[in-house]
Design a protein around this motif. Structure first.
Motif, PDB file in Angstrom:
ATOM      1  N   SER A   2      20.109   1.409 -39.574  1.00  0.00           N
ATOM      2  CA  SER A   2      19.272   1.721 -38.219  1.00  0.00           C
ATOM      3  C   SER A   2      19.115   3.034 -38.083  1.00  0.00           C
ATOM      4  N   ASN A   3      17.988   3.532 -37.367  1.00  0.00           N
ATOM      5  CA  ASN A   3      17.640   4.538 -36.881  1.00  0.00           C
ATOM      6  C   ASN A   3      18.102   4.837 -35.618  1.00  0.00           C
ATOM      7  N   ILE A   4      19.235   5.700 -35.278  1.00  0.00           N
ATOM      8  CA  ILE A   4      19.639   5.696 -34.010  1.00  0.00           C
ATOM      9  C   ILE A   4      19.679   7.214 -33.343  1.00  0.00           C
ATOM     10  N   VAL A   5      19.442   7.222 -32.024  1.00  0.00           N
ATOM     11  CA  VAL A   5      19.207   8.537 -31.267  1.00  0.00           C
ATOM     12  C   VAL A   5      20.309   8.629 -30.302  1.00  0.00           C
ATOM     13  N   ARG A  31      30.353   9.016 -35.646  1.00  0.00           N
ATOM     14  CA  ARG A  31      31.071   7.764 -36.355  1.00  0.00           C
ATOM     15  C   ARG A  31      29.889   6.687 -36.545  1.00  0.00           C
ATOM     16  N   LEU A  32      28.682   6.743 -35.967  1.00  0.00           N
ATOM     17  CA  LEU A  32      27.513   5.865 -36.633  1.00  0.00           C
ATOM     18  C   LEU A  32      27.212   6.329 -37.879  1.00  0.00           C
ATOM     19  N   ASN A  33      27.148   7.719 -38.041  1.00  0.00           N
ATOM     20  CA  ASN A  33      26.621   8.250 -39.351  1.00  0.00           C
ATOM     21  C   ASN A  33      27.725   7.900 -40.658  1.00  0.00           C
ATOM     22  N   THR A  34      29.163   7.448 -40.164  1.00  0.00           N
ATOM     23  CA  THR A  34      29.993   7.113 -41.339  1.00  0.00           C
ATOM     24  C   THR A  34      29.478   5.748 -41.911  1.00  0.00           C
ATOM     25  N   HIS A  37      23.942   4.822 -40.852  1.00  0.00           N
ATOM     26  CA  HIS A  37      23.012   4.890 -40.115  1.00  0.00           C
ATOM     27  C   HIS A  37      22.322   6.115 -40.271  1.00  0.00           C
ATOM     28  N   ASN A  38      20.766   6.203 -39.783  1.00  0.00           N
ATOM     29  CA  ASN A  38      20.170   7.483 -39.650  1.00  0.00           C
ATOM     30  C   ASN A  38      20.308   7.707 -38.220  1.00  0.00           C
ATOM     31  N   VAL A  39      21.198   8.789 -37.994  1.00  0.00           N
ATOM     32  CA  VAL A  39      21.289   9.364 -36.546  1.00  0.00           C
ATOM     33  C   VAL A  39      21.026  10.721 -36.374  1.00  0.00           C
ATOM     34  N   SER A  40      20.501  10.701 -35.154  1.00  0.00           N
ATOM     35  CA  SER A  40      19.836  12.019 -34.654  1.00  0.00           C
ATOM     36  C   SER A  40      20.502  12.403 -33.295  1.00  0.00           C
ATOM     37  N   TYR A  57      28.428  22.182 -37.744  1.00  0.00           N
ATOM     38  CA  TYR A  57      29.490  21.277 -37.958  1.00  0.00           C
ATOM     39  C   TYR A  57      28.510  19.849 -37.905  1.00  0.00           C
ATOM     40  N   ILE A  58      27.714  19.590 -36.969  1.00  0.00           N
ATOM     41  CA  ILE A  58      27.034  18.532 -36.927  1.00  0.00           C
ATOM     42  C   ILE A  58      26.001  18.371 -38.007  1.00  0.00           C
ATOM     43  N   GLN A  59      25.241  19.390 -38.604  1.00  0.00           N
ATOM     44  CA  GLN A  59      24.614  19.435 -39.929  1.00  0.00           C
ATOM     45  C   GLN A  59      25.547  19.001 -41.005  1.00  0.00           C
ATOM     46  N   ALA A  60      26.528  19.353 -41.078  1.00  0.00           N
ATOM     47  CA  ALA A  60      27.400  19.403 -42.222  1.00  0.00           C
ATOM     48  C   ALA A  60      27.801  17.822 -42.348  1.00  0.00           C
ATOM     49  N   ASN A  61      27.791  17.385 -41.362  1.00  0.00           N
ATOM     50  CA  ASN A  61      28.490  15.862 -41.103  1.00  0.00           C
ATOM     51  C   ASN A  61      27.348  14.886 -41.069  1.00  0.00           C
ATOM     52  N   GLY A  62      26.057  15.381 -41.458  1.00  0.00           N
ATOM     53  CA  GLY A  62      24.760  14.252 -41.886  1.00  0.00           C
ATOM     54  C   GLY A  62      24.223  13.903 -40.631  1.00  0.00           C
ATOM     55  N   VAL A  63      24.320  14.643 -39.387  1.00  0.00           N
ATOM     56  CA  VAL A  63      23.428  13.944 -38.249  1.00  0.00           C
ATOM     57  C   VAL A  63      22.370  14.883 -38.196  1.00  0.00           C
ATOM     58  N   GLU A  64      21.149  14.314 -38.140  1.00  0.00           N
ATOM     59  CA  GLU A  64      20.002  15.138 -37.834  1.00  0.00           C
ATOM     60  C   GLU A  64      19.984  16.097 -36.539  1.00  0.00           C
ATOM     61  N   ALA A  65      19.737  17.073 -36.448  1.00  0.00           N
ATOM     62  CA  ALA A  65      19.845  18.097 -35.321  1.00  0.00           C
ATOM     63  C   ALA A  65      18.498  18.762 -34.952  1.00  0.00           C
ATOM     64  N   SER A  66      17.338  18.235 -35.477  1.00  0.00           N
ATOM     65  CA  SER A  66      16.133  19.006 -35.079  1.00  0.00           C
ATOM     66  C   SER A  66      15.897  18.940 -33.534  1.00  0.00           C
ATOM     67  N   CYS A  67      16.550  18.040 -32.837  1.00  0.00           N
ATOM     68  CA  CYS A  67      16.168  17.908 -31.265  1.00  0.00           C
ATOM     69  C   CYS A  67      17.561  18.619 -30.603  1.00  0.00           C
ATOM     70  N   ILE A  68      18.175  19.323 -31.131  1.00  0.00           N
ATOM     71  CA  ILE A  68      19.260  20.045 -30.554  1.00  0.00           C
ATOM     72  C   ILE A  68      18.622  21.518 -30.058  1.00  0.00           C
ATOM     73  N   GLN A  69      18.495  21.546 -28.937  1.00  0.00           N
ATOM     74  CA  GLN A  69      17.544  22.841 -28.092  1.00  0.00           C
ATOM     75  C   GLN A  69      18.662  24.019 -28.342  1.00  0.00           C
ATOM     76  N   VAL A  70      18.315  25.107 -28.593  1.00  0.00           N
ATOM     77  CA  VAL A  70      19.006  26.397 -28.376  1.00  0.00           C
ATOM     78  C   VAL A  70      18.436  27.167 -27.377  1.00  0.00           C
TER      79      VAL A  70
END
Length: 182
Positions: A2-5, A31-34, A37-40, A57-70
């Motif tokens: 699944s694709n999960i946000v 956890r969902l990434n493990t 699932h495709n998780v953002s 850390y988030i990126q290294a663990n395979g979670v899509e982070a393009s919508c994390i604002q800085v």
């Protein structure tokens, strides 16, 4: 698959003897990434050392982070966790970047195309993040509400709204007793 946000707080939990990456929505995303699932993750961090480490850390663990604002306007989230003798915790939660998540077209499209949106209640303590969440809920196909009650950062009205919008609600025993009293 699944694709999960997951939407909400990404932060550092600071204990008397250590510091850990946390935030309920981030913990769910990891956890969902493990489970393949495709998780953002949708959130915000400060333009600081803690934010950089958190994003890495988030990126290294395979979670899509393009919508994390800085942002330069607010620091990355830090929560002081105090444990009492019986093991219960209290939390001192400073105003943080994740309180100020601004709605973007990219995150709207991400949620529209996802199978589910996971969110908690803590992110609603500031109107900007709350309104962003409310907009995303309306775009989502399936809403999963993970209560995360941290007094005084919730209200009955907001919890009732989020429960009514949810397709699935997760809570622990203490949270069940709290909302059952409404």
């Amino acid at each position: 698959m699944s694709n999960i946000v997951c939407f909400g707080e990404v932060l550092w939990d600071v204990f008397p003897d250590k510091k850990k990456i946390g935030g309920a929505p981030l913990n769910v995303a990891l956890r969902l990434n493990t489970f393949s699932h495709n998780v953002s993750m949708v959130s915000a961090i400060g333009n600081d050392v803690l934010g950089t480490k958190l994003l890495e850390y988030i990126q290294a663990n395979g979670v899509e982070a393009s919508c994390i604002q800085v942002t330069n306007a607010y620091n990355t989230g830090v929560v002081q966790v105090n444990l009492n003798k019986n093991g219960s915790a209290t939390y001192d939660i400073a105003t943080s970047a994740w309180d100020k998540i601004s709605l973007t077209k990219e995150m709207g499209n991400l949620v529209k195309n996802a199978d589910a949106l996971v969110f908690g209640s803590l992110v609603t303590r500031d109107n900007l993040s709350k309104n962003t969440l409310y907009n995303l809920i309306e775009l989502s196909k399936y809403n999963i509400f993970d209560l995360n009650l941290r007094p005084p950062h919730y209200s009955k009205d907001i919890l009732m709204y989020l429960m009514q919008k949810a397709d699935f609600i997760k809570f622990n025993d203490d949270e069940l007793y709290e909302v059952a009293g409404f």
